[in-house]
Design an enzyme around this catalytic site. Sequence first.
Site, PDB file in Angstrom:
ATOM      1  N   GLY A   4       0.735  -1.221  -0.040  1.00 52.33           N
ATOM      2  CA  GLY A   4      -0.029  -0.071   0.052  1.00 52.33           C
ATOM      3  C   GLY A   4       0.831   1.221   0.052  1.00 52.33           C
ATOM      4  N   THR A  10       1.497   3.308  -2.323  1.00 52.25           N
ATOM      5  CA  THR A  10       1.246   4.353  -3.112  1.00 52.25           C
ATOM      6  C   THR A  10      -0.190   4.986  -2.482  1.00 52.25           C
ATOM      7  N   GLY A  11      -0.584   4.503  -1.331  1.00 51.00           N
ATOM      8  CA  GLY A  11      -1.801   5.077  -0.890  1.00 51.00           C
ATOM      9  C   GLY A  11      -1.161   6.428   0.104  1.00 51.00           C
ATOM     10  N   GLN A  12      -2.457   6.968   0.729  1.00 44.89           N
ATOM     11  CA  GLN A  12      -2.144   7.961   1.510  1.00 44.89           C
ATOM     12  C   GLN A  12      -1.030   7.663   2.591  1.00 44.89           C
ATOM     13  N   THR A  47      -8.385  -0.867  12.192  1.00 48.26           N
ATOM     14  CA  THR A  47      -9.427   0.192  11.937  1.00 48.26           C
ATOM     15  C   THR A  47     -10.407   0.451  12.937  1.00 48.26           C
ATOM     16  N   TYR A  94     -16.155  -4.308   4.405  1.00 46.94           N
ATOM     17  CA  TYR A  94     -14.856  -3.680   4.616  1.00 46.94           C
ATOM     18  C   TYR A  94     -14.339  -3.970   6.429  1.00 46.94           C
ATOM     19  N   TYR A 109     -14.150  -9.227  -3.271  1.00 47.33           N
ATOM     20  CA  TYR A 109     -12.854  -8.819  -3.447  1.00 47.33           C
ATOM     21  C   TYR A 109     -12.418  -8.077  -2.162  1.00 47.33           C
ATOM     22  N   ALA A 155      -1.831  -2.203   2.766  1.00 47.76           N
ATOM     23  CA  ALA A 155      -2.730  -2.240   1.286  1.00 47.76           C
ATOM     24  C   ALA A 155      -4.198  -2.798   1.691  1.00 47.76           C
ATOM     25  N   GLU A 212     -13.362   1.179  12.129  1.00 52.08           N
ATOM     26  CA  GLU A 212     -14.344   0.557  11.620  1.00 52.08           C
ATOM     27  C   GLU A 212     -14.571  -0.811  12.260  1.00 52.08           C
ATOM     28  N   HIS A 261      -7.854   9.050   9.537  1.00 47.02           N
ATOM     29  CA  HIS A 261      -6.675  10.173   9.435  1.00 47.02           C
ATOM     30  C   HIS A 261      -6.729  10.732   7.902  1.00 47.02           C
ATOM     31  N   ARG A 266      -5.134  12.563   0.721  1.00 45.75           N
ATOM     32  CA  ARG A 266      -6.530  11.677   1.055  1.00 45.75           C
ATOM     33  C   ARG A 266      -7.111  11.201  -0.248  1.00 45.75           C
ATOM     34  N   LYS A 317     -11.550  -6.446   7.869  1.00 46.49           N
ATOM     35  CA  LYS A 317     -10.526  -6.084   8.633  1.00 46.49           C
ATOM     36  C   LYS A 317     -10.715  -6.665  10.110  1.00 46.49           C
TER      37      LYS A 317
HETATM   38  P1  NAP Z   1      -5.462   4.208   0.473  1.00 46.99           P
HETATM   39  O1  NAP Z   1      -4.990   5.565   0.348  1.00 46.99           O
HETATM   40  O2  NAP Z   1      -6.768   3.803  -0.049  1.00 46.99           O
HETATM   41  O3  NAP Z   1      -4.182   3.110  -0.030  1.00 46.99           O
HETATM   42  C1  NAP Z   1      -4.570   1.832  -0.085  1.00 46.99           C
HETATM   43  C2  NAP Z   1      -3.375   1.204  -0.638  1.00 46.99           C
HETATM   44  O4  NAP Z   1      -3.500  -0.129  -0.990  1.00 46.99           O
HETATM   45  C3  NAP Z   1      -2.998   1.753  -2.073  1.00 46.99           C
HETATM   46  O5  NAP Z   1      -1.458   1.952  -2.214  1.00 46.99           O
HETATM   47  C4  NAP Z   1      -3.376   0.534  -3.054  1.00 46.99           C
HETATM   48  O6  NAP Z   1      -2.691   0.428  -4.094  1.00 46.99           O
HETATM   49  C5  NAP Z   1      -3.225  -0.836  -2.165  1.00 46.99           C
HETATM   50  N1  NAP Z   1      -3.849  -1.693  -2.723  1.00 46.99           N
HETATM   51  C6  NAP Z   1      -5.080  -2.035  -2.974  1.00 46.99           C
HETATM   52  N2  NAP Z   1      -5.498  -3.097  -3.289  1.00 46.99           N
HETATM   53  C7  NAP Z   1      -4.359  -3.923  -3.168  1.00 46.99           C
HETATM   54  C8  NAP Z   1      -3.912  -5.351  -3.627  1.00 46.99           C
HETATM   55  N3  NAP Z   1      -4.770  -6.226  -3.963  1.00 46.99           N
HETATM   56  N4  NAP Z   1      -2.500  -5.446  -3.617  1.00 46.99           N
HETATM   57  C9  NAP Z   1      -1.725  -4.687  -3.216  1.00 46.99           C
HETATM   58  N5  NAP Z   1      -2.024  -3.432  -3.042  1.00 46.99           N
HETATM   59  C10 NAP Z   1      -3.392  -2.884  -2.861  1.00 46.99           C
HETATM   60  O7  NAP Z   1      -5.624   3.899   2.269  1.00 46.99           O
HETATM   61  P2  NAP Z   1      -4.868   4.669   3.278  1.00 46.99           P
HETATM   62  O8  NAP Z   1      -5.837   5.614   3.740  1.00 46.99           O
HETATM   63  O9  NAP Z   1      -3.340   4.919   3.180  1.00 46.99           O
HETATM   64  O10 NAP Z   1      -4.871   3.408   4.349  1.00 46.99           O
HETATM   65  C11 NAP Z   1      -3.901   2.598   4.584  1.00 46.99           C
HETATM   66  C12 NAP Z   1      -4.511   1.637   5.324  1.00 46.99           C
HETATM   67  O11 NAP Z   1      -4.939   1.793   6.498  1.00 46.99           O
HETATM   68  C13 NAP Z   1      -5.597   0.624   4.582  1.00 46.99           C
HETATM   69  O12 NAP Z   1      -5.390  -0.661   5.106  1.00 46.99           O
HETATM   70  C14 NAP Z   1      -6.944   1.190   5.396  1.00 46.99           C
HETATM   71  O13 NAP Z   1      -7.839   0.257   5.213  1.00 46.99           O
HETATM   72  C15 NAP Z   1      -6.272   1.425   6.650  1.00 46.99           C
HETATM   73  N6  NAP Z   1      -7.109   2.374   7.738  1.00 46.99           N
HETATM   74  C16 NAP Z   1      -7.098   3.773   7.028  1.00 46.99           C
HETATM   75  C17 NAP Z   1      -7.606   4.441   7.946  1.00 46.99           C
HETATM   76  C18 NAP Z   1      -7.592   5.985   7.219  1.00 46.99           C
HETATM   77  O14 NAP Z   1      -8.390   6.702   7.973  1.00 46.99           O
HETATM   78  N7  NAP Z   1      -6.993   6.456   6.390  1.00 46.99           N
HETATM   79  C19 NAP Z   1      -7.862   4.420   8.980  1.00 46.99           C
HETATM   80  C20 NAP Z   1      -7.755   2.935   9.629  1.00 46.99           C
HETATM   81  C21 NAP Z   1      -7.077   2.149   8.907  1.00 46.99           C
HETATM   82  P3  NAP Z   1      -3.121   1.338  -5.601  1.00 46.99           P
HETATM   83  O15 NAP Z   1      -2.634   2.764  -5.556  1.00 46.99           O
HETATM   84  O16 NAP Z   1      -2.601   0.512  -6.772  1.00 46.99           O
HETATM   85  O17 NAP Z   1      -4.536   1.343  -5.573  1.00 46.99           O
HETATM   86  O1  F7E Z   2     -16.702   8.353   5.393  1.00 48.49           O
HETATM   87  C1  F7E Z   2     -20.164   9.913   5.578  1.00 48.49           C
HETATM   88  C2  F7E Z   2     -20.064   8.575   5.728  1.00 48.49           C
HETATM   89  O2  F7E Z   2     -15.628   7.513   3.310  1.00 48.49           O
HETATM   90  C3  F7E Z   2     -16.894   9.220   6.594  1.00 48.49           C
HETATM   91  C4  F7E Z   2     -11.598   4.796   5.727  1.00 48.49           C
HETATM   92  O3  F7E Z   2     -10.163   5.330   5.616  1.00 48.49           O
HETATM   93  O4  F7E Z   2     -11.926   5.758   7.824  1.00 48.49           O
HETATM   94  C5  F7E Z   2     -12.504   5.796   6.567  1.00 48.49           C
HETATM   95  O5  F7E Z   2     -13.833   5.145   6.563  1.00 48.49           O
HETATM   96  C6  F7E Z   2     -18.465   9.615   7.029  1.00 48.49           C
HETATM   97  C7  F7E Z   2     -19.274   8.352   6.739  1.00 48.49           C
HETATM   98  O6  F7E Z   2     -14.580   7.474   5.736  1.00 48.49           O
HETATM   99  C8  F7E Z   2     -20.254  11.205   2.372  1.00 48.49           C
HETATM  100  O7  F7E Z   2     -21.333   7.902   5.476  1.00 48.49           O
HETATM  101  C9  F7E Z   2     -21.597  11.707   4.184  1.00 48.49           C
HETATM  102  O8  F7E Z   2     -20.187   8.209   7.863  1.00 48.49           O
HETATM  103  O9  F7E Z   2     -14.646   9.366   4.763  1.00 48.49           O
HETATM  104  P1  F7E Z   2     -15.372   8.287   4.514  1.00 48.49           P
HETATM  105  P2  F7E Z   2     -15.116   6.144   6.610  1.00 48.49           P
HETATM  106  O10 F7E Z   2     -16.052   5.402   6.229  1.00 48.49           O
HETATM  107  O11 F7E Z   2     -15.068   6.534   7.963  1.00 48.49           O
HETATM  108  C10 F7E Z   2     -11.980   4.283   8.529  1.00 48.49           C
HETATM  109  C11 F7E Z   2     -11.434   4.373   9.796  1.00 48.49           C
HETATM  110  C12 F7E Z   2     -11.201   3.266   7.443  1.00 48.49           C
HETATM  111  O12 F7E Z   2     -10.567   2.473   8.076  1.00 48.49           O
HETATM  112  C13 F7E Z   2     -11.555   3.480   6.107  1.00 48.49           C
HETATM  113  O13 F7E Z   2     -10.299   2.683   5.404  1.00 48.49           O
HETATM  114  O14 F7E Z   2     -18.831  10.491   6.195  1.00 48.49           O
HETATM  115  N1  F7E Z   2     -20.385  10.533   4.301  1.00 48.49           N
HETATM  116  N2  F7E Z   2     -21.551  11.968   2.890  1.00 48.49           N
HETATM  117  C14 F7E Z   2     -20.006  10.481   3.449  1.00 48.49           C
HETATM  118  N3  F7E Z   2     -18.706   9.648   2.815  1.00 48.49           N
HETATM  119  C15 F7E Z   2     -18.348   9.632   1.871  1.00 48.49           C
HETATM  120  N4  F7E Z   2     -17.184   9.072   1.349  1.00 48.49           N
HETATM  121  N5  F7E Z   2     -18.874  10.532   0.681  1.00 48.49           N
HETATM  122  C16 F7E Z   2     -19.900  11.270   1.078  1.00 48.49           C
HETATM  123  O15 F7E Z   2     -20.499  12.037   0.018  1.00 48.49           O
END
Ligand code: NAP
Ligand code: F7E
Length: 355
Positions: free
Chosen positions: A8, A10-12, A130, A155, A100, A86, A132, A185, A190, A159
């Site tokens: 992962g 390439t992600g945030q 997470t 999701y 998936y 990832a 979640e 975060h 993002r 997790k």
């Molecule tokens: P993100 O921006 O969506 O990045 C996801 C990364 O996973 C990307 O590099 C993506 O690659 C890669 N990926 C997806 N499917 C894959 C596969 N089949 N094989 C290999 N790589 C794959 O997510 P993030 O916000 O940086 O979050 C990082 C991790 O923390 C994730 O696991 C997320 O679920 C978890 N998390 C995030 C948050 C949050 O608020 N950001 C909170 C709690 C947990 P591509 O660029 O190729 O798509």
């Molecule tokens: O939604 C509401 C939506 O998609 C936040 C991922 O990083 O954090 C993330 O998941 C809230 C939800 O993030 C829209 O219903 C309203 O209640 O930004 P989100 P998420 O679902 O909290 C957790 C910790 C992770 O682990 C995940 O990987 O906002 N909401 N209106 C909306 N959400 C989106 N996306 N788009 C709307 O238009």
Amino acid sequence: MKKALITGITGQDGSYLTEFLLNKGYEVHGIIRRHSISSTERIDHLFDNSEIGNKKLFLHYGDLTDSSNLNRLLEKIGPDEIYNLAAQSHVAVSFEVPEYTAEVTGIGTLRLLDAIKESNLNCKFYQASTSELFGGLAETAPQNENTPFYPKSPYGVAKLYSYWITVNYRESYNVFACNGILFNHESPRRGESFVTRKITMAVASILAGKQDKLSLGNLEAKRDWGFAGDYIKGMWLMLQQDKPYDYVLSTNETHTVKEFVELAFKQVDINIEWKGVGVDEKGYDKKNGTLLVDVNPKYFRPAEVELLHGDCSKAEKELGWRRETSFLQLIYMMVDSDMREILGVSIEEYLYKNK
Ligand code: NAP
Ligand code: F7E
């Protein structure tokens, strides 16, 4: 020189973690997927630096769905630390592609852990768990490491599997494996379909005349939003301890989506006035009555996580970790970055010009 492998990358989070580890003197390896157009935008500034690309930072094609590829990479790289970031990480999308999501976000973690076990690799493993997992039940807030899990999406359920398989490999095979249970975060990096970035981009796009209004789903959902740059330090700290444990990282504050909208527009001197309720609720520019925000039920989810509010006192006490960026600083940073990108001016320049 320590070696880290990041899935992962390439992600945030992957991009901030890469910067952080390179600064600490690590050799960093990342797994990237093949795309029809490049997906490395967030790390190009690093890889394209001739001092770093293929010297300190190495990219390898791979995928969490491909065990033999993962086994081969682990053997070839021999990392000291693996950060499994990832995932198919979008909660709403997971309802569209549940199988998936289970394959990548759930079983992908098992593939990596099993590759570590089978290769007898002496490495530490970080799992991106997470908030979640908690499901956001109001009566459980503030949520910490002892709060029961109740995931509300494919999701979250995927997790949950990853969380427990990480614990299981730690207990069964003595793998140094930690779950970081991270609350939301965000950052200027993002993904554009997460709500915070969707909002901050809309502020800039509306001012640029490229978008007329912002359509959202549930405005009442509450999240504990921090800055991604602060959270990746916590991931690293977990792997520097003597023993592997699981930790919550959060800001210990909670805010509604509506509040985020109000504060994002406020940065450019627009005050939102709300009228109507439920799907008819709309946000207007208080000064001139222009419609800026409405609700579109297509963004509602089949099940919603209503209230996330973390308690990270364990991480504060044991890791010495603490978030450094406030909620307001985060919003300012994101709006400012999107203003520069979309409008070509900073918040300050915009406010000065429109005094
Ligand atoms: P993100 O921006 O969506 O990045 C996801 C990364 O996973 C990307 O590099 C993506 O690659 C890669 N990926 C997806 N499917 C894959 C596969 N089949 N094989 C290999 N790589 C794959 O997510 P993030 O916000 O940086 O979050 C990082 C991790 O923390 C994730 O696991 C997320 O679920 C978890 N998390 C995030 C948050 C949050 O608020 N950001 C909170 C709690 C947990 P591509 O660029 O190729 O798509
Ligand atoms: O939604 C509401 C939506 O998609 C936040 C991922 O990083 O954090 C993330 O998941 C809230 C939800 O993030 C829209 O219903 C309203 O209640 O930004 P989100 P998420 O679902 O909290 C957790 C910790 C992770 O682990 C995940 O990987 O906002 N909401 N209106 C909306 N959400 C989106 N996306 N788009 C709307 O238009």
